[in-house]
Structures are given as C-alpha cells and as structure tokens.
Design a protein around this motif. Structure first.
Motif, PDB file in Angstrom:
ATOM      1  N   ARG A  77     -13.696  48.962  49.909  1.00 39.34           N
ATOM      2  CA  ARG A  77     -13.699  48.966  48.837  1.00 39.34           C
ATOM      3  C   ARG A  77     -14.178  47.889  47.786  1.00 39.34           C
ATOM      4  NH1 ARG A  77      -7.895  48.874  50.096  1.00 39.34           N
ATOM      5  NH2 ARG A  77      -6.679  46.990  48.570  1.00 39.34           N
ATOM      6  N   SER A 135     -18.015  47.273  47.915  1.00 39.10           N
ATOM      7  CA  SER A 135     -18.473  46.605  46.981  1.00 39.10           C
ATOM      8  C   SER A 135     -18.995  45.534  46.630  1.00 39.10           C
ATOM      9  CB  SER A 135     -16.877  46.469  45.827  1.00 39.10           C
ATOM     10  OG  SER A 135     -16.669  47.880  45.638  1.00 39.10           O
ATOM     11  N   TYR A 136     -18.466  44.448  47.024  1.00 35.09           N
ATOM     12  CA  TYR A 136     -19.079  42.961  47.037  1.00 35.09           C
ATOM     13  C   TYR A 136     -20.327  42.723  47.664  1.00 35.09           C
ATOM     14  CZ  TYR A 136     -19.860  38.306  48.745  1.00 35.09           C
ATOM     15  OH  TYR A 136     -20.717  37.275  48.459  1.00 35.09           O
ATOM     16  N   ALA A 160     -16.987  39.635  40.930  1.00 34.24           N
ATOM     17  CA  ALA A 160     -17.115  41.177  40.158  1.00 34.24           C
ATOM     18  C   ALA A 160     -17.698  41.332  39.123  1.00 34.24           C
ATOM     19  CB  ALA A 160     -15.981  41.847  40.482  1.00 34.24           C
TER      20      ALA A 160
END
Length: 301
Positions: A26, A30-31, A287
């Motif tokens: 996650r 995601s990164y 993010a």
C-alpha cells in the motif's frame, strides 16, 4: 533430500511475508505509481503535448516499484549487524528470510526489469540497470568507509543519488522514446521530485529526543535545525513547481497547496517541543503533491 529442496516450496510464502512486513504494497506501490505518473505526466505536458498513461507508463511504474523492493532487500542485508542489536525482530535477523533468498529475489528482479525495459528501448535498460548497480555499490562502500553508515548526513549524501538516478530513468526513458526533449525543465522536475522525497526522509528522522541506533538527522543538526531543513525541502519543491507551471496560469499551481501539510507538521513539532515530527503530514505532502501533479497533467493543456 537437501535443505534447499525442502525450503524451495516455502520460498514464495517467505518472500511474501517479507514484502508485507518490510515493503508494504500500500505504501511502495502507491508511491511508485504516483511518482511515475507525476513525473511522466509533468514532463510530457511541459512540452505542450497532451498526456495520458500508456503501456509504457505501466512498464515504468512496475520497474520503479520493483527497484524500490530491490533496494529494500539490499538495505536489509547491509543493515544486518545494526539490526541484530537495535531491531532483533526484523525478518533477516529472526531467520524468517535468509540473505541467500533475498539475493535470489534480487537477481530475479534484475532479470524482470531488464526484460520489461527492453520493450521500451536499450537506453531504458541501461538506465534501470544503472540504478541497481549504484545500489549494489553502497554495500562494499559502507564496509570500506564505516563513516558512511555511522554519519547520517554523509550516508544520505552517498545513498541519495539512487533517487535521482531512478527519476532519471523515468525521464531518460521518455527522452529515448521521443516523448520529450532533454532540457533544463527536466532537471528542475527531477529536483522537484527529489525535494519531495527528501522532505519525507528528513521528517522520518527528525525528533526532539535521540534513541540509540536511530540515525536521526536531528541528532546532528539539532531538532530545530532538522525541522528547518524539512520545511525548506518542501519549500524547494513548491518553488520548482512555481518555476515550471506559473506561466500556465493559476490553476496549474494548485499542487503547491500541498505545502500546507509541512507547515502544519512544523507548527505541531515546534509547539509540542517533544516527540517526533508528525510523519503523517509528510506522507500526505508526498501523496498529495504527486497526485495533484498527475491530475494536473491529465486535465490541463
């Protein structure tokens, strides 16, 4: 029957548990996804060309995520002696995974990313292998020069180029594909991404108190000094965004609003006078900045 033969059927499960524990998808996926979308999308739209993710984008995302996993596996082995003292519950220390198993997985990752990037170009293959090669050089370098391991800022200066090289892979593969032309805007974009990453890196290692083996930057710069650098890196990212996108109108500068997270983090850290930097604010900055850059690239001309 050999130990290897007995262990082989369990290897995928052991690697899977290692990944879940030390490289949570996650976070890592995601990164990697947001970073590539932000960098690629911004690079293409800065040329005046519309951008949409493509199959080549997917190759870059998968390659970046796998390289991050490769580097995590490498760090586990480099830090084994330190972890035996300060982190005895880590998988490599407890035997939940072995160094040989990690090295086998790293070899497999090397083959996969080289094969994936062969679809893009020979340049992309060389660039991604350069990132892995530089990472591998860090282990013998730390053995030859213990100060690289023991002095946090020196260690960051030596290991930091891995991030720039990985960003250079994404940008260089775009240049090789003819999607962008190499110019100073590309350099500014890479600096922007480096500042975003380094903001999180400093936030993770800034605290009022120092614990043994933590390798905090605040133990060298002092809590206020490290906080100043942490905020300064976020400001540097925003300055790069303004330099690149201000000519495209006020809407193009919406990603700059993510600076509110570091400002809030700094206010909390300095006001409390104890504990660590609120890392959640730094994660949010990373993010939101990357997501906003990717969305801006898809929505604005």
């Amino acid at each position: 029957m050999t130990t290897t033969a007995v262990a082989a059927p369990h290897l995928p499960a052991r690697l899977g548990r290692f990944v879940l524990r030390r490289c949570p998808p996650r976070l890592y996926v995601s990164y990697g996804l947001l970073w590539v979308l932000a960098l690629e999308g911004s690079a293409v739209t800065l040329t005046g060309t519309s951008w949409r993710p493509s199959g080549a984008t997917a190759v870059r995302v998968v390659s970046v995520v796998l390289v991050l996993l490769f580097l995590r596996m490498l760090d586990e082995q480099k830090d084994l002696a330190h972890d035996r003292v300060h982190h005895p519950d880590r998988p490599l220390v407890t035997g939940a995974i072995t160094g040989a198993e990690l090295r086998g997985a790293m070899a497999a990752i090397t083959v996969v990313v080289a094969g994936l990037n062969a679809v893009l170009s020979a340049t992309a293959v060389l660039l991604i292998l350069a990132v892995l090669g530089y990472g591998l050089l860090l282990a013998p370098l730390e053995r030859l020069a213990p100060a690289v391991r023991d002095r946090p800022l020196l260690g960051l200066a030596v290991a930091g180029p891995v991030q720039l090289l990985l960003g250079g892979y994404v940008y260089g593969s775009l240049v090789a594909a003819g999607a962008v032309s190499a110019d100073r805007r590309g350099a500014v974009l890479l600096v922007l991404c480096a500042c975003v990453f380094l903001h999180l890196e400093f936030a993770r290692k800034t605290a009022w108190e120092t614990s043994p083996g933590a390798g905090l930057y605040s133990s060298v710069l002092g809590p206020r000094g490290a906080a100043g650098v942490t905020v300064g890196l976020a400001a540097g990212a925003v300055a790069c965004e303004a330099l690149l996108f201000a000519p495209r109108g006020p809407l193009a500068l919406l990603p700059c609003l993510a600076v509110l997270f570091p400002v809030h983090g700094a206010r909390r850290f300095l006001a409390e006078g104890r504990g660590a930097w609120p890392v959640s604010t730094a994660v949010a900055f990373v993010a939101v900045t990357h997501l906003a850059l990717a969305v801006r690239a898809m929505l604005l001309p």
